[in-house]
Write an enzyme that holds these catalytic residues in place. Structure first.
Site, mmCIF file in Angstrom:
data_model
loop_
_atom_site.group_PDB
_atom_site.id
_atom_site.type_symbol
_atom_site.label_atom_id
_atom_site.label_comp_id
_atom_site.label_asym_id
_atom_site.label_seq_id
_atom_site.Cartn_x
_atom_site.Cartn_y
_atom_site.Cartn_z
ATOM 1 N N TYR A 43 0.865 -1.184 0.000
ATOM 2 C CA TYR A 43 0.000 0.000 0.000
ATOM 3 C C TYR A 43 0.901 1.233 0.000
ATOM 4 O O TYR A 43 1.919 1.276 0.689
ATOM 5 C CB TYR A 43 -0.879 0.012 1.257
ATOM 6 C CG TYR A 43 -1.643 1.301 1.442
ATOM 7 C CD1 TYR A 43 -2.940 1.441 0.950
ATOM 8 C CD2 TYR A 43 -1.059 2.391 2.082
ATOM 9 C CE1 TYR A 43 -3.641 2.621 1.098
ATOM 10 C CE2 TYR A 43 -1.755 3.581 2.228
ATOM 11 C CZ TYR A 43 -3.046 3.697 1.733
ATOM 12 O OH TYR A 43 -3.721 4.877 1.869
ATOM 13 N N GLU B 296 -3.562 7.588 -3.973
ATOM 14 C CA GLU B 296 -3.442 6.325 -3.259
ATOM 15 C C GLU B 296 -3.286 5.172 -4.241
ATOM 16 O O GLU B 296 -4.028 5.077 -5.210
ATOM 17 C CB GLU B 296 -4.706 6.104 -2.409
ATOM 18 C CG GLU B 296 -4.654 4.863 -1.540
ATOM 19 C CD GLU B 296 -5.940 4.668 -0.753
ATOM 20 O OE1 GLU B 296 -5.911 4.802 0.479
ATOM 21 O OE2 GLU B 296 -6.992 4.387 -1.379
#
Lengths: 395, 294, 395, 294
Positions: free
Chosen positions: A107, A194
């Site tokens: 991530y 993101e």
């Protein structure tokens, strides 16, 4: 303003980040032909992925992301996904691309850190799941690094982040991606960039040798509305489904309007006071029909416009106007209300509270026009709720 | 002493020849604030407010000629971060930026430059500060105040006025009322202002007006729980009923994933000893309940 | 690396700065045809300017800048300027453009301020003359402002500069130009970007109305040699006349060589020590034939290359080698000298001093090869001068 | 105490696994310097110098694990400014950058970042510093030194060695010898080093080795004239016979328009009480003439 995955990936690609190929399709037939092209290229796993494009999280769990091994299968799946409702959003397009052979998921995101007033990079070796879940269950698994407030993410900062995430074996790519996130953020004035998952995938080289590559498998970008003016091209990426037509009309008129489910229309100056007004309506037993901030310094015509927006909602059976004049002049608001009532086709009880700048002049106008007034905010909320109750739900 | 603004304030208004700049410069001056200069590039040598205030091309000129130490900025969003940096570079100690709609990333650089200069920025997108009876710098209506010893801090505009009015109506005067602004990137936080109030010998009680989104109320609460144990303090949080995921005007007021909810803020504030009101009008009563006798 | 005016103007134009039109011409015929084009457009003053392109100041005084009112006159003037010698530089090309109708001249430059470690902007309302002259005669007429070391020249800094220079009436253009100078400097890694004169000129609008405009009338740019590697395209702008062929050969071999007029060839490691060696040669009554820094860590082949460069100068009648080994190993240098002597066609007396790293090994090699050696630098210089004198000037 | 390097030095070498980095790390260690760590991104967990020195991926790791307080940088030009900023950010107090050929504008940002962190940068394009008998950080040959009380500062490389050798040959030992580097943008100037020497109780005399170009010798002289009146001090300026307008290797050594000439430097130094030598070998004698009895 939120961007669809496909648009977010386009921006990342434009900044030089590694993003596997994809196409956007609006019909099952388009999906079929895209799947044919991708499958012909012989992806490592022999499959394509079809992903619903909706501006809301959790589409995977909702069945909006599926694999297909043939054009036929892709077409069938696409016809299931297109038109699907995900948390109230209708799927109008999908992204099609080769299904990645994932070795490991990570991530990585760049966000605004309000407390530090810096761009914050957050990374984790626990990719593919919601970062909020990781934050709750394994907070130690999240690596944080601030970008320099003036210079952006410096190479050494990106290296520190990459090593801390366990991406030392893909250092160069990880550094380029981390710096690219910040570059993308700064270039397009994003609030959030993101990548989840950032993934090491297995690709086959021309000779057939498998090779690992670090790529952005998914992408989410939110743009800073205050900066859209200097990126006129990005306005085209706005999803018309993201805001209701009345919200859009309000935005274009310089008002902030959010439609809700209740019966009491609210017109307030200032976001904090508008929320407070809603809170007090609810506390008095009513249900607000909307959030509406007319902003600072609104003139009569803007007030009239705001009133039309409120009345366009047939559920509205009472209106609460709460204005604390500072820049905004109370008499201007009063004039706008009078003007609006002269035009309105449907009669709805209205409670008006105007204090602050030119409140006395406003009071005279409102009295002449026989508006129901209130002195305190609590009083105004109570009166509006009472009016709404006595009216009942309109047909 | 009050905080941020007071009798020592020597104010320069950047953008004084604009409509809003001129209007609020006049109001600040009418309130009694020592307004010493205005700045509008290209209008240096002129005067503003009917000849009462000299206008300069640059803040540096204004500081050199008038000894200005506080700036109030009404420059449009595109030029406002530059105006903030200009003020800091010119040696201004306290900078209020009223401008709204400034891109957040522009403010990151501006805040850093201000910090490097050792100056303080309040805002942007804030209504300014008033120390009743001494000075008013910004757009908070002057007549809602009353002199006293309650320090008030808020990140809203008109909601601030509402709360101040409620206090004044109940006879509770204020030492200083500060609006810190609702944008994601601001120069001075709740925590910063609480620390200033804690050090101010003319502030005996605290009113904090927050709203949903972000975590600045929680951060301030954590500090207050440790350092302001014995100070009577009350709070109000706007947006208790706001639906999740919707942006309510302020860039700051967006909830997502549970963080920054009204519930989390109320909980943090109560744990720190704040009494949290259900309506701004309840603030004075709660403050008296908390033992404030001002 | 210095750029010609025309090239400097191209870089400024690429960064969006206002530069009046020009053409570069290499022959009088080209000048004539350029003049025809510019005169046909009807410039305000009805003339064109022809400017010698040489990498040295003072071309105006030397007669390298002239006006012409007709293509005929332009051709005549061009034939005078082309081929002209200005301070040792031959004029090989000229710039042709419409002669500006100048209202007022200013000076503006961006330079490296070594003491402050920042980019310094210097401006003056006394334009058109050398800034050194202004600095001496009217130091108060020079305005200085540093760019932010991380953010570049901020708008407010540019405004302060513009107002201080008296350019308030052209604020927007002055700010854009000042910021553009710093942008140009940072974009191309320049050491110096100088506009002299920056000028308010009178132009006629389409309707014929005269209008004032602030423009860059002349431009000088010096590039940072250390950064040329990341701007490969700029290397093409190097004037081959700027350095002697042997200087260029040296540069490409990683040596720093500057040919001088004396008779004693010098080979040294390190620039400061090389200058010191030259100083001591001169002090001992000799004349150095060159500056030559072989740099740090030079190997035998590089030393041999350096020796060939020295010997290529027929005036050289003695050679002084002075090496203080640190990174450089003395025995490597000795081996290079022996190798070079084996190849050389002309016998020139040589004094060698090698101290520092591996000096002992070097001494053995030099003794075996019967080189004349010296222990101290003063001793070496004295011996080299003596050798040069006894040789006299070679034919 | 010496200045910049000494017994308290805990050295980390950035680029220790490179050819030059490894060679000079070993030499510094052999001299007695407390070499505690090396850094090469991607080689964390390995060791250098035959297992004697742990290698880390980042300077932050090195500082945390070894308490390094001084860094020596051999990273190639393209990465060197980043390496400098990394060292400053990791909390390194004294950073030596040996790398040459760094674009000047890159160093402007790096120097500013170092300054913002309160660290000190020496170089780039410098040979480092040696405090004889205590520590050597950089590439100055160790065996040319002798312990003593003369502080030496130079912006050349090999010319520094020449001058140090001349002092040692004459029996005059050194407290610290510092090469500040010849680039246009350097972290520490002559003036900075003179101020350090002035505050150092183990330095009784000064040798300054300058060269043509720039104005840093003049700036240092002006300060020394005021603050080092009674300290015996000598200087040497290279390039007295260099032709005007030609760049002599060092980016710093270019003369144009009369500024930065050898004559101007010699004049400034003599006015400040320096005795200026015609050759490095004259430095010891002149220092004795100036009253130095070390």
């Amino acid at each position: 303003m939120k961007l669809h995955e496909a648009d977010a990936k386009s921006l990342l690609l434009a900044q030089g980040l590694p993003v596997p190929a994809w196409e956007v399709a609006h019909t099952a037939a388009e999906v079929r032909s895209a799947a044919e092209r991708f499958l012909a290229a012989g992806p490592v796993g022999g499959k394509v992925v079809i992903k619903a494009q909706v501006l809301i999280g959790g589409r995977g769990k909702a069945g909006g992301v599926k694999l297909a091994g043939s054009p036929d299968e892709a077409e069938v799946i696409a016809s299931q996904i297109l038109g699907m409702d995900i948390k109230g959003m209708t799927v109008r397009k999908v992204l099609v691309g080769p299904a990645a052979d994932i070795v490991k998921e990570y991530y990585l995101s760049a966000v605004l850190d309000r407390a530090e007033r810096k761009i914050l990079l957050m990374g984790s070796a626990e990719g593919g799941v919601e970062i909020e879940t990781v934050a709750e269950e394994h907070p130690e698994a999240i690596v944080r690094r601030h970008a320099d407030p003036l210079l952006g993410l410096l190479p050494f900062q990106a290296r520190e982040l990459a090593f801390a995430m366990g991406l030392g074996a893909h250092l160069k790519a990880a550094v380029a991606i981390a710096q690219g996130l910040v570059t993308t953020m700064r270039h397009y004035d994003a609030d959030l960039v993101e990548i989840n998952p950032l993934a090491i995938i297995l690709e086959s080289e021309p000779g057939g040798t498998p090779v690992e590559r670090l790529v952005c498998l998914d992408a989410k970008i939110t743009l800073d509305d205050s900066a859209l003016g200097r990126h006129p091209g990005l306005e085209d990426l706005r999803d018309p489904d993201e805001e209701a037509p009345e919200d859009k009309e309000a935005r274009e008129a310089g008002l902030t309007f959010i439609k809700l489910d209740g019966t009491i229309g609210c017109m307030v100056n200032g976001a904090g006071l508008a929320m407070t007004t809603m809170d007090l309506v609810k506390r008095a037993g009513g249900e607000p029909a909307n959030f509406l901030d007319i902003g600072g310094g609104a003139r009569a015509d803007k007030v009239a416009h705001a009133m039309r927006l409120i009345l366009a909602d047939p559920k509205v059976n009472a209106i609460l106007v709460n204005i604390f004049g500072g820049i905004t002049r109370g008499d201007e608001v009063a004039r706008g209300l009078i003007e609006a009532r002269a035009q309105q086709t449907r009669d709805v009880p209205m409670v008006v509270r105007i204090v602050g700048t030119n409140a006395a002049e406003a009071a005279v106008l409102l009295e002449e026009a026989r508006f129901q007034t209130a002195s305190s905010l609590d009083d105004a909320a109570a009166k509006a709720v009472a009016a709404s109750r006595s009216e009942g739900t309109p047909a | 002493m009050s905080i941020l603004v007071g009798r020592e304030t020597r104010l320069v208004v950047q953008g004084i020849t604009g409509r809003e700049g001129g209007f609020h410069a006049a109001a600040s001056r009418a309130y009694g604030t020592n307004l010493v200069a205005g700045v509008t590039p290209g209008k240096g040598g002129q005067t503003a407010l009917d000849g009462a205030v000299p206008v300069f091309d640059t803040v540096t000129d204004a500081v050199r000629e008038t000894g200005a130490n506080t700036s109030l900025i009404f420059v449009p969003a595109a030029g406002a971060p530059d105006a903030v940096m200009e003020a800091a570079d010119a040696g201004i100690a306290t900078i209020f930026c009223i401008t709204e709609g400034i891109p957040a990333l522009d403010m990151i650089a501006a805040v850093e430059v201000v910090r490097a200069h050792g100056a303080r920025l309040i805002g942007p997108n804030c209504p300014g500060a008033t120390s009743p009876g001494r000075a008013k710098v910004g757009i908070i209506p002057g007549d809602i105040h009353r002199e006293g010893r309650v320090g008030m801090v808020s990140r809203s505009g008109t909601l601030t006025y509402e709360a101040v009015q409620a206090m004044t109506d109940a006879g509770l005067g204020q030492s200083t009322c500060v609006g810190i602004g609702g944008d994601p990137i601001i120069g001075t936080t709740f925590l910063d202002v609480l620390q200033l109030f804690a050090a101010d010998d003319e502030t005996d009680a605290i009113v904090l007006i927050g709203e949903i989104g972000g975590a600045s109320e929680e951060a301030a609460a954590a500090w207050a729980g440790e350092h302001l144990r014995d100070v009577p303090k009350v709070a109000f949080i706007a947006g208790r009923t706001a639906p999740e995921g919707k942006r309510m005007g302020h860039a700051g007021a967006i909830i997502s994933g549970g963080a920054g909810t009204a519930a989390s803020k109320v909980e943090a504030l109560e744990a720190a000893g704040f009494r949290v009101a259900g309506s701004p009008t309840e603030l004075p009563g709660l403050l008296r309940d908390a033992g404030y006798r001002g």
